[in-house]
Write a protein that holds these residues in place. Structure first.
Motif, PDB file in Angstrom:
ATOM      1  N   LEU A   1     -41.174 -10.028 -33.345  1.00 14.20           N
ATOM      2  CA  LEU A   1     -39.664  -9.307 -33.365  1.00 14.20           C
ATOM      3  C   LEU A   1     -38.571 -10.623 -33.397  1.00 14.20           C
ATOM      4  CD1 LEU A   1     -40.291  -6.471 -30.614  1.00 14.20           C
ATOM      5  CD2 LEU A   1     -40.188  -6.393 -33.246  1.00 14.20           C
ATOM      6  N   LEU A   2     -39.006 -11.365 -34.478  1.00 12.10           N
ATOM      7  CA  LEU A   2     -38.008 -12.533 -34.570  1.00 12.10           C
ATOM      8  C   LEU A   2     -36.901 -12.164 -35.467  1.00 12.10           C
ATOM      9  CD1 LEU A   2     -40.149 -15.362 -34.672  1.00 12.10           C
ATOM     10  CD2 LEU A   2     -38.637 -15.135 -32.833  1.00 12.10           C
TER      11      LEU A   2
ATOM     12  N   THR B   1     -39.466   0.017 -29.807  1.00 17.54           N
ATOM     13  CA  THR B   1     -40.146  -0.064 -28.315  1.00 17.54           C
ATOM     14  C   THR B   1     -41.437   0.895 -28.746  1.00 17.54           C
ATOM     15  OG1 THR B   1     -38.450  -0.811 -27.110  1.00 17.54           O
ATOM     16  CG2 THR B   1     -40.344   0.294 -26.053  1.00 17.54           C
ATOM     17  N   GLU B   2     -41.043   2.330 -29.447  1.00 19.24           N
ATOM     18  CA  GLU B   2     -42.077   3.403 -29.483  1.00 19.24           C
ATOM     19  C   GLU B   2     -43.089   2.506 -30.597  1.00 19.24           C
ATOM     20  OE1 GLU B   2     -38.946   6.836 -28.793  1.00 19.24           O
ATOM     21  OE2 GLU B   2     -39.811   6.400 -30.794  1.00 19.24           O
TER      22      GLU B   2
ATOM     23  N   LEU C   1     -34.914  -6.426 -28.623  1.00 19.37           N
ATOM     24  CA  LEU C   1     -36.050  -5.655 -28.957  1.00 19.37           C
ATOM     25  C   LEU C   1     -37.356  -5.931 -28.407  1.00 19.37           C
ATOM     26  CD1 LEU C   1     -35.122  -4.924 -32.826  1.00 19.37           C
ATOM     27  CD2 LEU C   1     -34.434  -3.825 -30.519  1.00 19.37           C
ATOM     28  N   GLY C   2     -37.485  -7.496 -28.453  1.00 21.64           N
ATOM     29  CA  GLY C   2     -38.648  -7.916 -27.751  1.00 21.64           C
ATOM     30  C   GLY C   2     -38.662  -7.660 -26.259  1.00 21.64           C
ATOM     31  N   GLN C   3     -37.699  -7.827 -25.535  1.00 22.44           N
ATOM     32  CA  GLN C   3     -37.652  -7.458 -24.200  1.00 22.44           C
ATOM     33  C   GLN C   3     -38.043  -6.146 -23.807  1.00 22.44           C
ATOM     34  OE1 GLN C   3     -35.040  -9.165 -21.354  1.00 22.44           O
ATOM     35  NE2 GLN C   3     -34.647 -11.220 -22.571  1.00 22.44           N
TER      36      GLN C   3
ATOM     37  N   TRP D   1     -42.302 -15.340 -26.380  1.00 26.82           N
ATOM     38  CA  TRP D   1     -41.899 -16.689 -26.795  1.00 26.82           C
ATOM     39  C   TRP D   1     -40.262 -16.600 -27.588  1.00 26.82           C
ATOM     40  CZ3 TRP D   1     -41.037 -18.696 -32.087  1.00 26.82           C
ATOM     41  CH2 TRP D   1     -40.841 -20.140 -32.043  1.00 26.82           C
ATOM     42  N   ALA D   2     -39.619 -17.232 -27.157  1.00 27.12           N
ATOM     43  CA  ALA D   2     -37.911 -17.300 -27.495  1.00 27.12           C
ATOM     44  C   ALA D   2     -37.766 -18.924 -27.855  1.00 27.12           C
ATOM     45  CB  ALA D   2     -37.168 -16.680 -26.809  1.00 27.12           C
TER      46      ALA D   2
END
Ligand code: NDP
Ligand code: OXD
Length: 327
Positions: free
Chosen positions: A212-213, A115-116, A162-164, A180-181
């Motif tokens: 971040l897939l 996230t950072e 991680l994406g969220q 997108w997921a």
């Protein structure tokens, strides 16, 4: 009631038995910390550091980033294989015996680090810091127009842990956010897109795209000329997923042509990135050496302990990878 009491007493017996041995494959420093911490959380647990396997029949758990050739074939009583990272693609799932649970690292500290990294990258691109760095190197006092966050659209490929977390952290700045997921998600303040059919719409008005897939057969090479062409001209990308998501030659061509304006890359097809690779010296590319987020030994020890506890209690295993989707 009786069944539950029986289950609980079996679980208690299981928890008081000597647990199977945990074999760590990887950094001796992490191995040392896990060997110290894990037995404090799981009494009686022995941690061995590869290649000191000892009696292979005693090994119940393996934690590894990559697997030494043939290791799993020689461990008849293995109960799970744990990736020491959030991704599992580096493990070569084709050598995993059928039915053996594969777990991935779900550690809040990993999400914090990512996230950072994403927030730093997005803010840097948003405030044109790459232009100012280049101008500073030339000794130029060069202003660029300031754009409000509310006028920037940031999209994240992958709306998992991680994406969220990254989307949540970006929200207070006021960016227009989308994600997108594979499946449909619902996140307040985030436009959510799902599946191949909605990919082009998702991409069509982004200023900054973050990948971040997980790397799977479906996502390999997804950052390619077609995807770049579906973004607005001059959009920037951040890839912190895996190197093989990106078709490197397509990125260089898109930068040359102005279709992509800048890129921040943390992961590469070949790591370490060779010293003569054109990415290192490209003025619009920022390279970091796969550091977006690391598995920290102390916090991850708690995740490992939780997985072993779940196994001993016959409870659902945390971070279980679906062999079909491979993430
Ligand atoms: P998760 O499994 O929690 O999330 C994966 C997300 O990707 C999910 O939203 C999933 O969709 C989506 N996804 C998977 N396949 C597809 C597809 N074919 N099409 C569309 N969406 C898809 O993973 P994490 O968030 O924990 O981690 C993501 C990746 O980040 C890791 O696999 C690893 O490669 C990378 N990573 C990199 C690090 C670094 O230092 N650079 C550190 C840690 C991780 P759905 O929600 O519908 O299932
Ligand atoms: C991970 C990584 O997958 O560090 O955790 O890349």
């Amino acid at each position: 009631m009786m069944v539950r009491a029986l289950f609980l007493s079996l679980a208690t017996v299981a928890l008081t038995m000597t647990p199977p041995v945990f074999l760590h494959v990887g950094s001796p420093e992490r191995g040392r910390i896990w060997a110290e911490r894990l037995p404090q959380m799981i009494p009686g647990l022995e941690v061995r550091q590869w290649p000191d396997v000892g009696d292979p029949g005693e090994i119940g758990y393996v934690g590894a980033w990559t697997l030494p050739e043939g290791l799993l074939d020689g461990l008849p009583n293995l109960r799970f294989l744990l990736s020491v990272g959030a991704g599992v693609d580096q493990l070569d799932l084709s050598v995993v015996p059928d039915g053996l649970p594969v777990l991935r690292m779900i550690d809040p500290a990993l999400a914090e680090g990512m996230t950072e990294y994403v927030a730093a990258g997005v803010l840097s691109l948003h405030r044109d810091l790459h232009h100012y760095r280049a101008a500073a190197a030339r000794g130029e006092w060069a202003h660029r127009p300031q754009v409000r966050a509310a006028d920037r659209r940031v999209g994240v490929l992958g709306m998992g842990r991680l994406g969220q977390s990254a989307l949540t952290a970006l929200a207070p700045f006021g960016f227009r956010l989308s994600g997108w997921a594979r499946s449909r998600h619902a996140m307040p303040g985030v436009d959510c897109f799902a599946g191949q059919e909605e990919l082009a719409t998702f991409l069509s008005d982004l200023d900054i795209l973050v990948c971040l897939l997980p790397l799977t057969p479906e996502t390999r090479g997804i950052l390619n000329a077609d995807l770049f062409g579906a973004l607005p001209r001059g959009a920037a990308i951040i890839n912190a997923g895996r190197g093989a998501h990106l078709v490197e030659g397509d990125l260089l061509a898109a930068l040359e042509e102005g279709q992509i304006g800048a890129a921040i890359l943390d992961v590469f097809e070949n790591e370490p990135l060779p010293a003569d690779h054109p990415f290192w010296r490209h003025p619009a590319i920022e390279v970091t050496p796969h550091i977006a987020s690391a598995t920290l030994p102390a916090s991850s020890a708690m995740v490992v302990a939780e997985a072993i506890r779940a196994d001993l209690a016959g409870a659902p295993l945390p971070g279980l990878v679906d062999p079909k989707t491979q993430y």
